[in-house]
Enzyme design. Structure first.
Site, PDB file in Angstrom:
ATOM      1  N   ARG A 116      -8.732  11.669  12.566  1.00  0.00           N
ATOM      2  CA  ARG A 116      -7.527  11.621  12.524  1.00  0.00           C
ATOM      3  C   ARG A 116      -6.504  12.936  13.220  1.00  0.00           C
ATOM      4  NH1 ARG A 116      -5.864   6.982   8.827  1.00  0.00           N
ATOM      5  NH2 ARG A 116      -4.162   7.106  10.302  1.00  0.00           N
ATOM      6  N   GLN A 164       4.716   9.438   7.165  1.00  0.00           N
ATOM      7  CA  GLN A 164       3.216  10.243   6.318  1.00  0.00           C
ATOM      8  C   GLN A 164       3.517  11.461   6.325  1.00  0.00           C
ATOM      9  OE1 GLN A 164      -0.562   8.886   8.026  1.00  0.00           O
ATOM     10  NE2 GLN A 164      -0.649   6.716   7.009  1.00  0.00           N
ATOM     11  N   ASP A 185       1.279  -1.120  11.614  1.00  0.00           N
ATOM     12  CA  ASP A 185       0.155  -1.599  11.308  1.00  0.00           C
ATOM     13  C   ASP A 185      -0.333  -3.299  11.768  1.00  0.00           C
ATOM     14  OD1 ASP A 185      -0.274   1.222  10.542  1.00  0.00           O
ATOM     15  OD2 ASP A 185       0.371   0.494   8.608  1.00  0.00           O
ATOM     16  N   ARG A 238       2.683   5.429  -3.058  1.00  0.00           N
ATOM     17  CA  ARG A 238       3.990   6.479  -3.896  1.00  0.00           C
ATOM     18  C   ARG A 238       4.098   6.953  -4.859  1.00  0.00           C
ATOM     19  NH1 ARG A 238       4.030   5.527   1.615  1.00  0.00           N
ATOM     20  NH2 ARG A 238       5.262   6.569   3.500  1.00  0.00           N
ATOM     21  N   LYS A 249       0.280  -1.055   0.093  1.00  0.00           N
ATOM     22  CA  LYS A 249      -0.255  -0.060  -0.001  1.00  0.00           C
ATOM     23  C   LYS A 249       0.437   1.705   0.246  1.00  0.00           C
ATOM     24  CE  LYS A 249      -3.395   0.050   3.823  1.00  0.00           C
ATOM     25  NZ  LYS A 249      -2.609   1.236   4.148  1.00  0.00           N
ATOM     26  N   SER A 250       2.250   1.171   0.622  1.00  0.00           N
ATOM     27  CA  SER A 250       2.684   2.687   1.033  1.00  0.00           C
ATOM     28  C   SER A 250       3.307   2.497  -0.382  1.00  0.00           C
ATOM     29  CB  SER A 250       4.028   2.146   1.690  1.00  0.00           C
ATOM     30  OG  SER A 250       2.959   1.984   3.384  1.00  0.00           O
TER      31      SER A 250
END
Ligand code: S3P
Length: 460
Positions: A144, A190, A341, A52, A47-48
């Site tokens: 958040r 992030q 995570d 990106r 996902k990261s």
């Protein structure tokens, strides 16, 4: 008044992904005890790295191609936002093609759904591209903290309006930005990434001190896209990162490896289900993401990284896991950034171990897609596990026996809570049901099919 109607385009991205929704869930999902799990499977793209690659491609001159992109909701929301900002994005036979800018200021708010990474990184990118945009998200994302990103951006001269440090946010409308020298207050990739993206337009050299290392995909990938970026040790456990503004990013071909945070559910299921042996192929094993696997080994899990190789500048391996008799361990706070995570699924694994697992330094879990400390504790209590928590710690006493299970779990719209408790149900005495399987599509749309292929008993 800010216009926070959502930008269009997400449905288009979903259609472009031609997703096979047949295995997706829209309501409750139940998992019950199965026989041994076996087989060779893949986890979806990281996902990261997927987020990106899309964002950097959208900022670059030329055509970036991405294979192995995670076609989960978080990433598709980012793709839709980037299209609204001016990028051309197409999917052709599983390859995504991104043609960069020039970026424009979208009329409607960019809607990031559940995606903290998408919202926070694109805030930095919007500042770095010199356009203006409004940002919004779902109920979970609206709760958040965004101040951690907006504060350093404001130090650079970015105009930012927020709603009490949360979404909705509006960024932009500034003349030049200035480089900053900043120490990260929270070990957040992030935040680090948002600063680096804004720094692309901030006059001078931006220097970030990262006292505790967190995932470095932005540094690795921005350098490959031609950014003038260097890193050096701070002489202790951290690093300095320097980025020079100016210059145009150049398109790249990126292959996203499997996501270790998604593979973690499959590996955990094998480790706690008697008689199992599975291989998850092509998983990212960047040391700054591998804390879960290190911890599993410390608990006595039989897992090995095979066929280690490099792909698009990242280390990748096939992970083999076998059922193992596990012992509780102490997990130090220093490990948190490399497995941030994975605490929900580690907590499930710890419930099957002999003895106490004590996890420290978990304050960041309170501000994820749900308050994960609270969600995990409530779920484990319902499954009959001996668990206690404090502001930033969690203690699980594994009885060395199969947990009772037999509960209905509230996922709080959190994909990792949903998958963790389905893994729990697959090895507990009694079935476990989650209230909402739809949230799984955030990061692992094929989770139910993959688990079923391995022999798990999960049903909608
Ligand atoms: C991410 C960083 C982590 C992680 C998230 C993805 C990223 O968040 O929890 O799932 O891609 O940079 P933080 O930066 O808040 O630690």
């Amino acid at each position: 008044m800010l216009d926070f109607r959502s930008a269009t385009g997400f449905e288009g991205e979903m259609a472009a992904a031609k997703k096979d929704q047949s295995g997706g869930a829209t309501g409750p999902v139940r998992a019950q005890r199965s026989g041994p799990l076996s087989g060779v499977v893949r986890a979806p793209g990281d996902k990261s790295i997927s987020q990106r690659a899309l964002i950097f491609g959208a900022l670059s001159a030329g055509e970036t191609t991405i294979s192995g992109l995670l076609e989960g909701e978080d990433v598709l929301r980012t793709a839709a936002a980037l299209r609204a900002l001016g990028a051309e994005i197409e999917r052709e036979g599983g390859i995504w093609r991104i043609t960069g800018g020039p970026w424009r200021s979208p009329e409607r708010a960019l809607f990031f759904g559940n995606s903290g990474t998408g919202a926070r990184l694109v805030m930095g990118a919007v500042a770095g591209a010199g356009v203006a945009a409004s940002f919004d998200g779902d109920r979970s994302l609206r709760s958040r903290p965004m101040g951690r990103v907006l504060e350093p951006l404001r130090m650079m001269g970015v105009n930012a309006e927020d709603s009490g440090g949360r979404l909705p946010v509006r960024i932009g409308g500034n003349d030049g930005l200035t480089a900053i020298n900043v120490k990260l207050a929270t070990p957040s990739a992030q935040v680090k990434s948002a600063i680096l993206l804004a720094a692309l337009r901030a006059e001078g050299v931006t220097r970030i001190h990262e006292p505790i290392l967190c995932r470095d995909h932005t540094e690795r990938m921005l350098a490959a896209f031609g950014a003038k970026l260097k890193t050096e040790s701070d002489g202790a456990d951290g690093r300095f990162i320097e980025i020079q503004s100016g210059g145009q990013l150049r398109a790249c071909d990126v292959t996203a490896p499997g996501d270790p945070s998604s593979a973690a559910f499959l590996i955990a299921a094998a480790v706690i289900t008697p008689g199992s042996e599975i291989v998850v192929e092509n998983v990212l094993v960047n040391p700054l993401r591998a804390g879960f696997y290190e911890t599993l080994r410390e608990m006595g899990a039989d897992i090995s990284f095979e066929n280690q190789r490099a792909q698009s500048g990242e280390p990748v391996a096939d992970i083999r896991a076998r059922y193992s008799v596990l012992s509780g361990v102490e997990v130090a706070a220093t490990r948190a950034p490399s497995m941030i995570d994975e605490y929900p699924i580690l907590s499930v694994v710890a419930s099957f171990a002999n003895g106490e697992t004590m996890m420290h330094g978990l304050d960041e879990l309170r501000v994820k897609e749900s308050d994960r400390l609270a969600s995990v504790e409530a779920g484990l209590v319902a499954c009959g596990v001996d668990v206690a928590s404090g502001e930033d710690w969690l203690r699980i006493r594994g009885a060395g026996a199969t947990p009772k299970g037999g509960a209905r779990i509230k996922t709080h719209h959190d994909h990792r809570i949903a998958m963790s408790f389905l893994v729990m149900g697959g090895a507990s005495e009694n079935p476990v049901e989650i209230d909402d399987g739809a949230t799984i599509a955030t990061s692992f749309p094929e989770f139910l099919q993959t688990m079923t292929a391995l022999g798990a008993a999960v049903e909608t």
